[in-house]
Write a protein that holds these residues in place. Structure first.
Motif, PDB file in Angstrom:
ATOM      1  N   ALA A 204     -95.649 -31.106  16.486  1.00 28.41           N
ATOM      2  CA  ALA A 204     -96.264 -31.700  15.385  1.00 28.41           C
ATOM      3  C   ALA A 204     -95.551 -31.020  14.299  1.00 28.41           C
ATOM      4  CB  ALA A 204     -97.846 -31.055  15.053  1.00 28.41           C
ATOM      5  N   GLY A 205     -95.277 -29.468  14.009  1.00 26.81           N
ATOM      6  CA  GLY A 205     -94.638 -28.854  12.954  1.00 26.81           C
ATOM      7  C   GLY A 205     -93.158 -29.575  12.840  1.00 26.81           C
ATOM      8  N   HIS A 206     -92.369 -29.902  14.160  1.00 25.68           N
ATOM      9  CA  HIS A 206     -91.176 -30.477  14.130  1.00 25.68           C
ATOM     10  C   HIS A 206     -91.127 -31.788  13.190  1.00 25.68           C
ATOM     11  CE1 HIS A 206     -86.926 -30.940  15.615  1.00 25.68           C
ATOM     12  NE2 HIS A 206     -87.355 -32.189  15.905  1.00 25.68           N
ATOM     13  N   VAL A 207     -91.884 -32.640  13.747  1.00 24.63           N
ATOM     14  CA  VAL A 207     -92.185 -33.827  13.130  1.00 24.63           C
ATOM     15  C   VAL A 207     -92.421 -33.966  11.616  1.00 24.63           C
ATOM     16  CG1 VAL A 207     -93.231 -36.335  13.161  1.00 24.63           C
ATOM     17  CG2 VAL A 207     -92.777 -34.994  15.046  1.00 24.63           C
ATOM     18  N   VAL A 208     -93.490 -32.986  11.164  1.00 20.39           N
ATOM     19  CA  VAL A 208     -94.069 -33.051   9.925  1.00 20.39           C
ATOM     20  C   VAL A 208     -92.606 -32.388   8.924  1.00 20.39           C
ATOM     21  CG1 VAL A 208     -95.547 -32.138   8.286  1.00 20.39           C
ATOM     22  CG2 VAL A 208     -96.333 -32.856  10.672  1.00 20.39           C
ATOM     23  N   THR A 209     -92.037 -31.484   9.539  1.00 21.62           N
ATOM     24  CA  THR A 209     -90.961 -30.781   8.813  1.00 21.62           C
ATOM     25  C   THR A 209     -89.911 -31.899   8.227  1.00 21.62           C
ATOM     26  OG1 THR A 209     -91.599 -28.551   9.510  1.00 21.62           O
ATOM     27  CG2 THR A 209     -89.305 -29.039   8.388  1.00 21.62           C
ATOM     28  N   LEU A 210     -89.366 -32.581   9.588  1.00 23.83           N
ATOM     29  CA  LEU A 210     -88.221 -33.291   9.370  1.00 23.83           C
ATOM     30  C   LEU A 210     -88.752 -34.622   8.524  1.00 23.83           C
ATOM     31  CD1 LEU A 210     -86.406 -33.521  12.640  1.00 23.83           C
ATOM     32  CD2 LEU A 210     -85.778 -32.415  10.569  1.00 23.83           C
ATOM     33  N   HIS A 211     -90.003 -35.200   8.521  1.00 22.61           N
ATOM     34  CA  HIS A 211     -90.286 -36.245   7.814  1.00 22.61           C
ATOM     35  C   HIS A 211     -90.347 -35.869   6.170  1.00 22.61           C
ATOM     36  CE1 HIS A 211     -93.243 -38.795   5.688  1.00 22.61           C
ATOM     37  NE2 HIS A 211     -92.904 -39.737   6.674  1.00 22.61           N
ATOM     38  N   GLY A 300     -95.741 -42.233  14.066  1.00 17.14           N
ATOM     39  CA  GLY A 300     -95.743 -42.962  12.834  1.00 17.14           C
ATOM     40  C   GLY A 300     -95.083 -42.255  11.810  1.00 17.14           C
ATOM     41  N   LEU A 301     -95.181 -40.965  11.524  1.00 24.20           N
ATOM     42  CA  LEU A 301     -94.091 -40.108  10.657  1.00 24.20           C
ATOM     43  C   LEU A 301     -92.627 -40.317  11.144  1.00 24.20           C
ATOM     44  CD1 LEU A 301     -96.182 -37.006   9.831  1.00 24.20           C
ATOM     45  CD2 LEU A 301     -96.058 -39.208   8.518  1.00 24.20           C
ATOM     46  N   ALA A 302     -92.429 -40.119  12.425  1.00 22.61           N
ATOM     47  CA  ALA A 302     -91.165 -40.166  13.129  1.00 22.61           C
ATOM     48  C   ALA A 302     -90.355 -41.353  12.883  1.00 22.61           C
ATOM     49  CB  ALA A 302     -91.208 -39.639  14.550  1.00 22.61           C
ATOM     50  N   ASP A 303     -91.136 -42.345  13.203  1.00 19.73           N
ATOM     51  CA  ASP A 303     -90.747 -43.772  13.116  1.00 19.73           C
ATOM     52  C   ASP A 303     -90.303 -44.247  11.463  1.00 19.73           C
ATOM     53  OD1 ASP A 303     -90.724 -44.388  15.574  1.00 19.73           O
ATOM     54  OD2 ASP A 303     -92.881 -45.517  15.453  1.00 19.73           O
ATOM     55  N   GLU A 304     -91.078 -43.915  10.873  1.00 20.19           N
ATOM     56  CA  GLU A 304     -90.849 -44.008   9.180  1.00 20.19           C
ATOM     57  C   GLU A 304     -89.572 -43.395   9.012  1.00 20.19           C
ATOM     58  OE1 GLU A 304     -93.274 -43.996   4.985  1.00 20.19           O
ATOM     59  OE2 GLU A 304     -93.401 -42.351   6.391  1.00 20.19           O
ATOM     60  N   ALA A 305     -89.664 -41.940   9.339  1.00 22.66           N
ATOM     61  CA  ALA A 305     -88.545 -40.933   8.971  1.00 22.66           C
ATOM     62  C   ALA A 305     -86.920 -41.725   9.462  1.00 22.66           C
ATOM     63  CB  ALA A 305     -88.686 -39.698   9.292  1.00 22.66           C
ATOM     64  N   LEU A 306     -87.209 -42.325  10.848  1.00 24.26           N
ATOM     65  CA  LEU A 306     -85.995 -42.818  11.429  1.00 24.26           C
ATOM     66  C   LEU A 306     -85.481 -44.014  10.844  1.00 24.26           C
ATOM     67  CD1 LEU A 306     -87.130 -42.160  15.214  1.00 24.26           C
ATOM     68  CD2 LEU A 306     -84.975 -41.409  14.165  1.00 24.26           C
ATOM     69  N   VAL A 307     -86.445 -45.017  10.576  1.00 27.60           N
ATOM     70  CA  VAL A 307     -86.000 -46.019   9.815  1.00 27.60           C
ATOM     71  C   VAL A 307     -85.382 -45.851   8.442  1.00 27.60           C
ATOM     72  CG1 VAL A 307     -86.999 -48.250   8.366  1.00 27.60           C
ATOM     73  CG2 VAL A 307     -87.516 -47.713  10.584  1.00 27.60           C
ATOM     74  N   ASN A 308     -85.732 -44.740   7.747  1.00 22.74           N
ATOM     75  CA  ASN A 308     -85.168 -44.440   6.311  1.00 22.74           C
ATOM     76  C   ASN A 308     -83.648 -43.888   6.737  1.00 22.74           C
ATOM     77  OD1 ASN A 308     -87.382 -45.377   4.955  1.00 22.74           O
ATOM     78  ND2 ASN A 308     -88.408 -43.529   4.803  1.00 22.74           N
ATOM     79  N   LEU A 309     -83.770 -42.908   7.591  1.00 27.17           N
ATOM     80  CA  LEU A 309     -82.436 -42.359   7.708  1.00 27.17           C
ATOM     81  C   LEU A 309     -81.388 -43.064   8.382  1.00 27.17           C
ATOM     82  CD1 LEU A 309     -84.041 -38.968   9.271  1.00 27.17           C
ATOM     83  CD2 LEU A 309     -82.685 -38.983   7.143  1.00 27.17           C
ATOM     84  N   ARG A 310     -81.663 -43.889   9.245  1.00 22.23           N
ATOM     85  CA  ARG A 310     -80.887 -44.865   9.825  1.00 22.23           C
ATOM     86  C   ARG A 310     -80.085 -45.959   8.613  1.00 22.23           C
ATOM     87  NH1 ARG A 310     -84.507 -45.728  15.191  1.00 22.23           N
ATOM     88  NH2 ARG A 310     -83.722 -44.199  16.423  1.00 22.23           N
ATOM     89  N   ASN A 311     -81.125 -46.485   7.817  1.00 19.52           N
ATOM     90  CA  ASN A 311     -80.890 -47.382   6.965  1.00 19.52           C
ATOM     91  C   ASN A 311     -79.755 -46.685   6.010  1.00 19.52           C
ATOM     92  OD1 ASN A 311     -82.187 -49.348   7.927  1.00 19.52           O
ATOM     93  ND2 ASN A 311     -83.939 -49.339   6.648  1.00 19.52           N
ATOM     94  N   GLU A 312     -80.233 -45.498   5.506  1.00 14.34           N
ATOM     95  CA  GLU A 312     -79.410 -44.888   4.486  1.00 14.34           C
ATOM     96  C   GLU A 312     -77.984 -44.502   5.121  1.00 14.34           C
ATOM     97  OE1 GLU A 312     -78.101 -42.632   0.893  1.00 14.34           O
ATOM     98  OE2 GLU A 312     -79.750 -44.282   1.386  1.00 14.34           O
ATOM     99  N   ARG A 313     -77.730 -44.257   6.259  1.00 12.04           N
ATOM    100  CA  ARG A 313     -76.841 -43.769   7.133  1.00 12.04           C
ATOM    101  C   ARG A 313     -75.854 -45.040   7.087  1.00 12.04           C
ATOM    102  NH1 ARG A 313     -76.618 -42.296  13.432  1.00 12.04           N
ATOM    103  NH2 ARG A 313     -77.476 -44.341  13.462  1.00 12.04           N
TER     104      ARG A 313
END
Length: 353
Positions: A204-211, A300-313
């Motif tokens: 949980a901490g890993h996901v929340v921190t990366l988000h 949900g947090l991981a998916d949201e962060a992945l979409v944002n990071l992939r789009n930006e990259r």
């Protein structure tokens, strides 16, 4: 020293030490069930410390994917100790379990237990602190919290690991836009912080921190593509642990994120250790804290962060790559030089290879 009935003490204790996250349930669950049964028989008794430390040593297995009965039996036994010894007091300035709290970087309480608790001798200063009921109680509470975070309500000192305090300070400096060092290196470091077999709290901490960290990455301040690659890989690594399942919670019942990314990063780090989770308890003694562990919420947090990071990259670095290729085939006046591509292949003559 305490005499342990059959199976022989040495063989039993050796078996406890062999268990890990990768142990087979057919081997591990009977050991857990046996130890929990013995502890439940007398959770405040003279020999309780032996069985508590037995469960502590097996916590690497219990915090990953144990059999349901084994996990519940271990928790029941450890919580019985919590009730039996809750009034334990002593004159010791500190105990080994408190020292362990400052060092549990990834919830690895199983590394803090004595190799063979039956060799501890009452009357010696060092061993006395290990045998002290307050220390046995502390290890029981911490181990229960590692296996099932927020199961124990109170009693665990709010001692955040020193390494977490240092890492959080560095990350917060980046998220507040006053970095101590290179922001890209810091974000890449955070992305690589997931162990192979994370506990529920560490996951949980890993996901929340990366988000929380993604917002800085997509703000335009990070110019290295490798940082995006690292953060995406760090989130992709946790997805298999979260699954694709839904949950019984409504959206409103899931935790509400702070508007300040550095505040969410702090929550993420506190989720990763018993002392940090005790700190969260001190802020909000609500049963809702356990919802930070909800796999569907974390997915949900991981998916949201992945979409944002992939789009930006992709938008930033694919555009740069295209500009570079355009420049390679352009005349000085900007017109494209439509000639034979330099890496084209000649069609071989018939009969030749």
């Amino acid at each position: 020293m305490i005499d342990i009935p059959d199976p022989p003490a040495a063989r039993l204790i050796e078996a406890w030490g062999r268990l890990s996250a990768t142990s087979d349930r057919a081997e591990a669950d009977p050991l857990v069930l046996d130890c929990a049964r013995r502890l439940l028989a007398d959770p405040g008794g003279e020999a309780a410390y032996v069985w508590v430390f037995g469960l502590v040593r097996m916590a690497g297995y219990l915090s990953w994917r144990p059999g349901q009965e084994a996990e519940q039996s271990a928790l029941d036994a450890l919580l019985a100790v919590d009730r039996a010894l809750e009034d334990a007091s002593c004159a010791h300035a500190s105990h080994p379990y408190e020292d362990a709290l400052k060092e549990l970087v990834e919830d690895e309480v199983w590394l803090a237990a004595p190799d063979n608790p039956t060799t501890l001798v009452a009357g010696t200063p060092e061993d006395d602190t290990w045998l002290c009921p307050a220390n046995v109680l502390g290890f029981a509470r911490v181990t229960a919290d590692v296996i099932a975070p927020f199961t124990v309500r109170g009693g665990i000192p709010e001692l955040v690991p020193d390494a977490h305090a240092d890492s959080l300070s560095s990350l917060s400096s980046v998220l507040n836009d006053h970095p101590y060092g290179d922001p890209g290196e810091e974000l890449s470091f955070q992305a690589g912080n997931l162990p192979l077999h994370p506990t529920k709290g560490v996951r949980a901490g890993h996901v929340v921190t990366l988000h929380a960290s993604q917002w800085y990455a997509i703000s335009g301040r990070i110019t290295e593509k490798s940082v995006f690659d690292d953060m995406i890989a760090g989130l992709e690594a946790v997805l298999p642990h979260l699954g694709d399942t839904t949950c019984k919670h409504t959206v409103a019942e899931h935790p509400e994120l702070d508007s300040d990314p550095s505040g969410n990063a702090m929550t993420g780090y506190y989720l990763r250790s018993p002392g940090g989770r005790a700190e969260l308890w001190s802020w909000d003694e609500d049963e809702g804290l356990a919802r930070w562990l909800c796999p569907a919420f974390l997915r949900g947090l991981a998916d949201e962060a992945l979409v944002n990071l992939r789009n930006e990259r992709n938008s930033r670095f694919d555009a740069q790559d295209n500009s570079s290729r355009d420049a390679e085939y352009a005349h000085p006046d900007g017109r494209l030089d439509i000639g034979k591509p330099p890496h084209s292949f000649e069609k071989p003559e018939r009969g030749k290879s």
